[in-house]
Write a protein that holds these residues in place. Structure first.
Motif, mmCIF file in Angstrom:
data_model
loop_
_atom_site.group_PDB
_atom_site.id
_atom_site.type_symbol
_atom_site.label_atom_id
_atom_site.label_comp_id
_atom_site.label_asym_id
_atom_site.label_seq_id
_atom_site.Cartn_x
_atom_site.Cartn_y
_atom_site.Cartn_z
ATOM 1 N N ILE A 200 0.845 -1.192 0.000
ATOM 2 C CA ILE A 200 0.000 0.000 0.000
ATOM 3 C C ILE A 200 0.882 1.245 0.000
ATOM 4 O O ILE A 200 1.906 1.302 0.699
ATOM 5 C CB ILE A 200 -0.912 0.035 1.240
ATOM 6 C CG1 ILE A 200 -1.789 -1.215 1.302
ATOM 7 C CG2 ILE A 200 -1.782 1.295 1.247
ATOM 8 C CD1 ILE A 200 -2.550 -1.365 2.615
ATOM 9 N N ARG A 201 0.495 2.220 -0.802
ATOM 10 C CA ARG A 201 1.153 3.530 -0.770
ATOM 11 C C ARG A 201 0.096 4.581 -0.457
ATOM 12 O O ARG A 201 -0.968 4.600 -1.078
ATOM 13 C CB ARG A 201 1.828 3.845 -2.102
ATOM 14 C CG ARG A 201 2.590 5.171 -2.093
ATOM 15 C CD ARG A 201 3.237 5.446 -3.431
ATOM 16 N NE ARG A 201 4.059 6.651 -3.396
ATOM 17 C CZ ARG A 201 4.672 7.174 -4.448
ATOM 18 N NH1 ARG A 201 4.557 6.584 -5.635
ATOM 19 N NH2 ARG A 201 5.394 8.275 -4.329
ATOM 20 N N MET A 202 0.380 5.467 0.494
ATOM 21 C CA MET A 202 -0.573 6.508 0.877
ATOM 22 C C MET A 202 0.113 7.865 0.814
ATOM 23 O O MET A 202 1.149 8.080 1.452
ATOM 24 C CB MET A 202 -1.119 6.261 2.281
ATOM 25 C CG MET A 202 -2.141 7.295 2.714
ATOM 26 S SD MET A 202 -2.941 6.921 4.312
ATOM 27 C CE MET A 202 -1.548 7.139 5.422
ATOM 28 N N GLN A 203 -0.446 8.769 0.040
ATOM 29 C CA GLN A 203 0.072 10.118 -0.096
ATOM 30 C C GLN A 203 -0.988 11.105 0.391
ATOM 31 O O GLN A 203 -2.110 11.124 -0.122
ATOM 32 C CB GLN A 203 0.429 10.411 -1.551
ATOM 33 C CG GLN A 203 1.523 9.493 -2.095
ATOM 34 C CD GLN A 203 1.648 9.593 -3.605
ATOM 35 O OE1 GLN A 203 0.807 9.078 -4.336
ATOM 36 N NE2 GLN A 203 2.685 10.268 -4.062
ATOM 37 N N VAL A 204 -0.623 11.911 1.381
ATOM 38 C CA VAL A 204 -1.523 12.932 1.920
ATOM 39 C C VAL A 204 -0.938 14.288 1.558
ATOM 40 O O VAL A 204 0.208 14.593 1.908
ATOM 41 C CB VAL A 204 -1.683 12.800 3.447
ATOM 42 C CG1 VAL A 204 -2.661 13.848 3.971
ATOM 43 C CG2 VAL A 204 -2.155 11.401 3.816
ATOM 44 N N THR A 205 -1.713 15.099 0.861
ATOM 45 C CA THR A 205 -1.236 16.400 0.419
ATOM 46 C C THR A 205 -2.317 17.454 0.625
ATOM 47 O O THR A 205 -3.509 17.141 0.677
ATOM 48 C CB THR A 205 -0.858 16.378 -1.083
ATOM 49 O OG1 THR A 205 -2.024 16.033 -1.847
ATOM 50 C CG2 THR A 205 0.229 15.354 -1.360
ATOM 51 N N ILE B 96 -15.635 25.525 1.192
ATOM 52 C CA ILE B 96 -14.810 26.030 2.281
ATOM 53 C C ILE B 96 -14.949 25.186 3.534
ATOM 54 O O ILE B 96 -14.002 25.027 4.299
ATOM 55 C CB ILE B 96 -15.170 27.502 2.561
ATOM 56 C CG1 ILE B 96 -14.714 28.374 1.386
ATOM 57 C CG2 ILE B 96 -14.548 28.008 3.847
ATOM 58 C CD1 ILE B 96 -15.049 29.838 1.528
ATOM 59 N N ASN B 97 -16.132 24.614 3.769
ATOM 60 C CA ASN B 97 -16.342 23.859 4.996
ATOM 61 C C ASN B 97 -15.815 22.432 4.914
ATOM 62 O O ASN B 97 -15.987 21.656 5.831
ATOM 63 C CB ASN B 97 -17.826 23.842 5.377
ATOM 64 C CG ASN B 97 -18.681 23.170 4.322
ATOM 65 O OD1 ASN B 97 -18.185 22.848 3.249
ATOM 66 N ND2 ASN B 97 -19.949 22.963 4.624
ATOM 67 N N GLU B 98 -15.175 22.048 3.779
ATOM 68 C CA GLU B 98 -14.551 20.731 3.668
ATOM 69 C C GLU B 98 -13.056 20.847 3.902
ATOM 70 O O GLU B 98 -12.452 21.891 3.675
ATOM 71 C CB GLU B 98 -14.793 20.134 2.275
ATOM 72 C CG GLU B 98 -16.213 19.713 2.019
ATOM 73 C CD GLU B 98 -16.337 18.977 0.690
ATOM 74 O OE1 GLU B 98 -17.440 18.547 0.371
ATOM 75 O OE2 GLU B 98 -15.319 18.838 0.001
ATOM 76 N N SER B 99 -12.456 19.762 4.370
ATOM 77 C CA SER B 99 -11.013 19.753 4.548
ATOM 78 C C SER B 99 -10.328 19.832 3.194
ATOM 79 O O SER B 99 -10.667 19.088 2.277
ATOM 80 C CB SER B 99 -10.581 18.477 5.263
ATOM 81 O OG SER B 99 -9.177 18.339 5.201
ATOM 82 N N PRO B 100 -9.340 20.721 3.040
ATOM 83 C CA PRO B 100 -8.627 20.795 1.776
ATOM 84 C C PRO B 100 -7.620 19.675 1.589
ATOM 85 O O PRO B 100 -7.066 19.506 0.511
ATOM 86 C CB PRO B 100 -7.914 22.153 1.861
ATOM 87 C CG PRO B 100 -7.719 22.362 3.326
ATOM 88 C CD PRO B 100 -8.929 21.758 3.993
ATOM 89 N N LEU B 101 -7.346 18.923 2.639
ATOM 90 C CA LEU B 101 -6.431 17.790 2.503
ATOM 91 C C LEU B 101 -7.044 16.714 1.622
ATOM 92 O O LEU B 101 -8.260 16.507 1.619
ATOM 93 C CB LEU B 101 -6.102 17.192 3.867
ATOM 94 C CG LEU B 101 -5.134 17.969 4.757
ATOM 95 C CD1 LEU B 101 -5.026 17.279 6.103
ATOM 96 C CD2 LEU B 101 -3.773 18.106 4.109
ATOM 97 N N GLN B 102 -6.211 16.004 0.883
ATOM 98 C CA GLN B 102 -6.682 14.851 0.136
ATOM 99 C C GLN B 102 -5.689 13.711 0.321
ATOM 100 O O GLN B 102 -4.493 13.927 0.500
ATOM 101 C CB GLN B 102 -6.869 15.179 -1.337
ATOM 102 C CG GLN B 102 -5.619 15.610 -2.079
ATOM 103 C CD GLN B 102 -5.917 15.947 -3.535
ATOM 104 O OE1 GLN B 102 -7.034 16.327 -3.883
ATOM 105 N NE2 GLN B 102 -4.930 15.811 -4.390
ATOM 106 N N THR B 103 -6.223 12.494 0.307
ATOM 107 C CA THR B 103 -5.419 11.300 0.531
ATOM 108 C C THR B 103 -5.563 10.374 -0.665
ATOM 109 O O THR B 103 -6.681 10.009 -1.036
ATOM 110 C CB THR B 103 -5.863 10.566 1.810
ATOM 111 O OG1 THR B 103 -5.761 11.457 2.924
ATOM 112 C CG2 THR B 103 -4.996 9.343 2.065
ATOM 113 N N LEU B 104 -4.457 10.013 -1.257
ATOM 114 C CA LEU B 104 -4.442 9.080 -2.378
ATOM 115 C C LEU B 104 -3.832 7.762 -1.905
ATOM 116 O O LEU B 104 -2.694 7.729 -1.448
ATOM 117 C CB LEU B 104 -3.633 9.645 -3.545
ATOM 118 C CG LEU B 104 -3.477 8.733 -4.768
ATOM 119 C CD1 LEU B 104 -4.835 8.456 -5.406
ATOM 120 C CD2 LEU B 104 -2.523 9.349 -5.781
ATOM 121 N N ILE B 105 -4.612 6.699 -1.988
ATOM 122 C CA ILE B 105 -4.162 5.373 -1.558
ATOM 123 C C ILE B 105 -4.128 4.452 -2.771
ATOM 124 O O ILE B 105 -5.137 4.302 -3.463
ATOM 125 C CB ILE B 105 -5.105 4.786 -0.490
ATOM 126 C CG1 ILE B 105 -5.189 5.726 0.721
ATOM 127 C CG2 ILE B 105 -4.626 3.399 -0.049
ATOM 128 C CD1 ILE B 105 -6.256 5.325 1.725
#
Length: 199
Positions: A93-98, A126-135
């Protein structure tokens, strides 16, 4: 400038998963914090390694890249109470959080441009987290060898590049899950349905 090694004195719990021996080298200054040689041993098996950077400032951002190898897929599925009727085997598994750590910041389009279900003009409210996670994952020794990508962005989950070898043929899929509903596209090629039990 600060340099040193960080080590967790107790196991670290993330969701339903426990990680032992978590440690990392760190270099910190007023502008950024860099974590290298991150490593830990999940209690369900396998090994976690990676690195991460936090950029300071008015709009702090995170960029992390973690890899998990030798993960026993069947044990991982059991932790989340999933019981497929076939063996998963070891997976990687590879997980990238940006993204921005500022909850008032919006992001541009997601990082999977090949996915037709993600319009290029999409922005997070605006009320959502701007972070995104790619797995991304690979399960080459599963009863049905497979690989794919999942993008977690705000309140939407995107599935991309799912490829599985099934019944002597192949299955490909992509889609998204939003507001408790799946929208997915599946293509099957030369699959022998006689190999499956119809009980």
């Amino acid at each position: 400038i600060f340099t040193g090694t960080l080590a967790a004195v107790k196991p670290v719990q993330i969701d339903k998963l426990t990680f032992n021996g978590l440690e990392a080298n760190v270099v910190a200054n007023p502008q950024s914090m860099l974590f290298t040689r991150i490593q830990a041993s999940p209690d369900f098996g396998g090994q976690l390694t990676g690195q991460a950077r936090v950029q300071m400032g008015q709009n702090p951002t995170l960029l992390s890249d973690l890899q998990a190898t030798g993960v026993p897929g069947d044990k991982l599925a059991a932790i989340y109470r999933q019981t497929p009727n076939f063996s998963i085997g070891p997976i990687s598994i590879r997980m990238q959080v940006t993204g921005s750590l500022n909850s008032q910041t919006t992001l541009d389009s997601p990082t999977i441009p090949k996915e037709p279900l993600i319009p290029s003009s999409t922005q997070s409210p605006i009320n959502e987290s701007p972070l995104q996670t790619l797995i991304s994952w690979q399960a080459p020794f599963s009863r049905y060898p497979n690989s794919g990508e999942v993008l977690l962005r705000g309140h939407t989950t995107y599935l991309n590049n799912l490829v599985a070898r099934v019944g002597g043929g192949s299955l490909t899929a992509y889609g998204k899950y939003v507001e408790k509903q799946w929208q997915a596209f599946v293509r099957m090629k030369v699959i022998n349905l006689n190999q499956f039990s119809m009980t």
